[in-house]
Design a protein around this motif. Structure first.
Motif, PDB file in Angstrom:
ATOM      1  N   UNK A   1       0.863  -1.181   0.000  1.00  0.00           N
ATOM      2  CA  UNK A   1       0.000   0.000   0.000  1.00  0.00           C
ATOM      3  C   UNK A   1       0.897   1.228   0.000  1.00  0.00           C
ATOM      4  N   UNK A   2       0.915   1.963  -1.117  1.00  0.00           N
ATOM      5  CA  UNK A   2       1.854   3.067  -1.283  1.00  0.00           C
ATOM      6  C   UNK A   2       1.606   4.172  -0.269  1.00  0.00           C
ATOM      7  N   UNK A   3       0.344   4.571  -0.091  1.00  0.00           N
ATOM      8  CA  UNK A   3       0.035   5.638   0.867  1.00  0.00           C
ATOM      9  C   UNK A   3       0.486   5.245   2.269  1.00  0.00           C
ATOM     10  N   UNK A   4       0.176   4.018   2.655  1.00  0.00           N
ATOM     11  CA  UNK A   4       0.537   3.546   3.997  1.00  0.00           C
ATOM     12  C   UNK A   4       2.057   3.506   4.165  1.00  0.00           C
ATOM     13  N   UNK A   5       2.764   3.085   3.112  1.00  0.00           N
ATOM     14  CA  UNK A   5       4.218   3.002   3.197  1.00  0.00           C
ATOM     15  C   UNK A   5       4.841   4.391   3.327  1.00  0.00           C
ATOM     16  N   UNK A   6       4.345   5.358   2.557  1.00  0.00           N
ATOM     17  CA  UNK A   6       4.868   6.723   2.644  1.00  0.00           C
ATOM     18  C   UNK A   6       4.545   7.317   4.008  1.00  0.00           C
ATOM     19  N   UNK A   7       3.347   7.055   4.485  1.00  0.00           N
ATOM     20  CA  UNK A   7       2.953   7.546   5.810  1.00  0.00           C
ATOM     21  C   UNK A   7       3.872   6.985   6.886  1.00  0.00           C
ATOM     22  N   UNK A   8       4.231   5.715   6.741  1.00  0.00           N
ATOM     23  CA  UNK A   8       5.134   5.068   7.698  1.00  0.00           C
ATOM     24  C   UNK A   8       6.539   5.676   7.638  1.00  0.00           C
ATOM     25  N   UNK A   9       7.080   5.842   6.444  1.00  0.00           N
ATOM     26  CA  UNK A   9       8.438   6.372   6.282  1.00  0.00           C
ATOM     27  C   UNK A   9       8.533   7.797   6.809  1.00  0.00           C
ATOM     28  N   UNK A  10       7.481   8.589   6.577  1.00  0.00           N
ATOM     29  CA  UNK A  10       7.508  10.014   6.964  1.00  0.00           C
ATOM     30  C   UNK A  10       6.906  10.272   8.336  1.00  0.00           C
ATOM     31  N   UNK A  11       6.513   9.180   9.043  1.00  0.00           N
ATOM     32  CA  UNK A  11       5.872   9.301  10.362  1.00  0.00           C
ATOM     33  C   UNK A  11       4.646  10.217  10.307  1.00  0.00           C
ATOM     34  N   UNK A  12       3.881  10.068   9.221  1.00  0.00           N
ATOM     35  CA  UNK A  12       2.624  10.787   9.084  1.00  0.00           C
ATOM     36  C   UNK A  12       2.720  12.155   8.455  1.00  0.00           C
ATOM     37  N   UNK A  13       3.921  12.649   8.272  1.00  0.00           N
ATOM     38  CA  UNK A  13       4.081  14.004   7.728  1.00  0.00           C
ATOM     39  C   UNK A  13       3.795  14.045   6.232  1.00  0.00           C
ATOM     40  N   UNK A  14       4.040  12.930   5.531  1.00  0.00           N
ATOM     41  CA  UNK A  14       3.944  12.807   4.082  1.00  0.00           C
ATOM     42  C   UNK A  14       5.068  13.601   3.408  1.00  0.00           C
ATOM     43  N   UNK A  15       4.997  13.743   2.110  1.00  0.00           N
ATOM     44  CA  UNK A  15       6.130  14.288   1.353  1.00  0.00           C
ATOM     45  C   UNK A  15       5.977  15.776   1.076  1.00  0.00           C
ATOM     46  N   UNK A  16       7.108  16.446   0.994  1.00  0.00           N
ATOM     47  CA  UNK A  16       7.096  17.851   0.585  1.00  0.00           C
ATOM     48  C   UNK A  16       7.019  17.992  -0.933  1.00  0.00           C
ATOM     49  N   UNK A  17       7.630  17.033  -1.641  1.00  0.00           N
ATOM     50  CA  UNK A  17       7.692  17.113  -3.100  1.00  0.00           C
ATOM     51  C   UNK A  17       7.428  15.740  -3.705  1.00  0.00           C
ATOM     52  N   UNK A  18       6.669  15.728  -4.795  1.00  0.00           N
ATOM     53  CA  UNK A  18       6.459  14.513  -5.585  1.00  0.00           C
ATOM     54  C   UNK A  18       6.908  14.790  -7.014  1.00  0.00           C
ATOM     55  N   UNK A  19       7.631  13.858  -7.590  1.00  0.00           N
ATOM     56  CA  UNK A  19       8.102  13.989  -8.974  1.00  0.00           C
ATOM     57  C   UNK A  19       7.444  12.896  -9.811  1.00  0.00           C
ATOM     58  N   UNK A  20       6.697  13.299 -10.830  1.00  0.00           N
ATOM     59  CA  UNK A  20       6.014  12.356 -11.723  1.00  0.00           C
ATOM     60  C   UNK A  20       6.900  12.182 -12.960  1.00  0.00           C
TER      61      UNK A  20
END
Length: 337
Positions: A191-210
């Protein structure tokens, strides 16, 4: 002069042709090079092969990242001398013409020309961190870990960001691991959202590159951002956005949906050569690429899966069209003809 060149005769036909080029008609700002290597840019070239790019009608000679030896130059060319090894936007041909009004950069003689050809891919990738607001300690998610996405991820890491690489290809994820991308996620398996949430401790990302160019992936990508985050469109969007357009607009507009900023990252937004207009230029990017390569800070060995004779062009493009995962970066070696 007789030369051999890769040609897309039609969407179904790829061939290595022979043709004449007249060096006596060299324009004042042109150079002629004897090609050593040239890099295949799969996304753009497959789009051209498919007849999906109006600027490259068939028959077309693809390619725009060439390492070659200057054999003739126009009267107004100042960037190089005859005999110099140069990077240019010349095409996939044994002997090719390049314009000084685009980009010509003299190259060192002590770096493998196969690696030097990757300057073209790096040039594209540079623009993502350039246009972003990435700062030391930020978390950046890069969607699409092909050559451009991988190098963009490496540039972000070198800028002090924590990088999360995303791809559905295990081969590309393994390639990213070899290049030092710390966090890697296959959204088909996790689960990508859950994994990012875990890595960032809920803060999520400042930047996304598509970096895939798939418009349908933009709206889900934006959900990985924290409030006031930014999404950088590095891959050229191709195909229709059949669903999710309203979601993207709401993500940009509404505070509750993130208030996302979206930025285009097309390389041509910057000057070609150094000027007083600003510190960035395509020329400077190449110099930085060479410095990072020489100092071992940029990893390109893992990106190059095939160094091929242009005689194998039909097989290579067919493999790329069929998404053969054994193919990463392909460099044509014109010395093999």
């Amino acid at each position: 002069m007789r030369r051999r060149a890769i040609q897309f005769k039609s969407p179904e036909t790829i061939e290595l042709i022979e043709q004449e080029i007249d060096l006596e008609e060299l324009q004042p700002k042109q150079i002629a090079v004897e090609s050593v290597t040239s890099v295949l840019s799969a996304g753009t070239e497959l789009a051209v092969l498919g007849g999906n790019e109006s600027w490259a009608p068939h028959p077309a000679i693809p390619g725009y990242g060439n390492v070659g030896r200057v054999i003739a130059r126009g009267s107004e060319v100042t960037q190089c001398e005859e005999g110099d090894l140069v990077f240019s936007y010349a095409s996939h041909a044994s002997h090719a013409l390049a314009s000084g009004s685009q980009l010509i950069v003299k190259l060192p003689e002590d770096i493998d020309p196969v690696k030097l050809a990757m300057a073209r891919i790096a040039q594209v990738a540079f623009t993502a961190p350039r246009v972003s607001s990435i700062e030391l300690g930020d978390t950046v998610v890069v969607q699409g870990l092909g050559l451009v996405g991988n190098l963009a991820a490496q540039f972000c890491a070198l800028s002090g960001a924590r990088v999360i690489g995303v791809d559905v290809s295990e081969a590309r994820l393994e390639m990213a691991a070899e290049c030092g991308i710390e966090h890697r996620v296959n959204p088909l398996k996790e689960d990508l959202f859950q994994k990012v949430e875990e890595i960032t401790e809920g803060r999520m990302c400042e930047t996304a590159i598509e970096a895939t160019g798939n418009p349908s992936l933009i709206a889900p990508l934006n959900k990985l951002l924290g409030k006031n985050g930014e999404t950088i469109l590095l891959g050229t969007p191709r195909g229709d956005l059949k669903e999710g357009g309203a979601d993207i607009l709401r993500q940009i507009h509404l505070w509750g949906s993130g208030c996302v900023t979206m930025k285009g990252a097309h390389e041509w937004r910057y000057p070609i050569y150094d000027s007083d207009a600003g510190k960035h230029s395509l020329e400077r990017n190449i110099r930085i690429f060479l410095d990072l390569l020489r100092n071992g800070k940029l990893k390109v060995d893992a990106l190059i899966s095939h160094v091929e004779s242009p005689e194998n062009c039909s097989q290579v493009y067919e493999a790329l069209r069929n998404r053969d995962e054994s193919y990463g970066g392909v460099v044509w070696d014109w010395r093999k003809l």
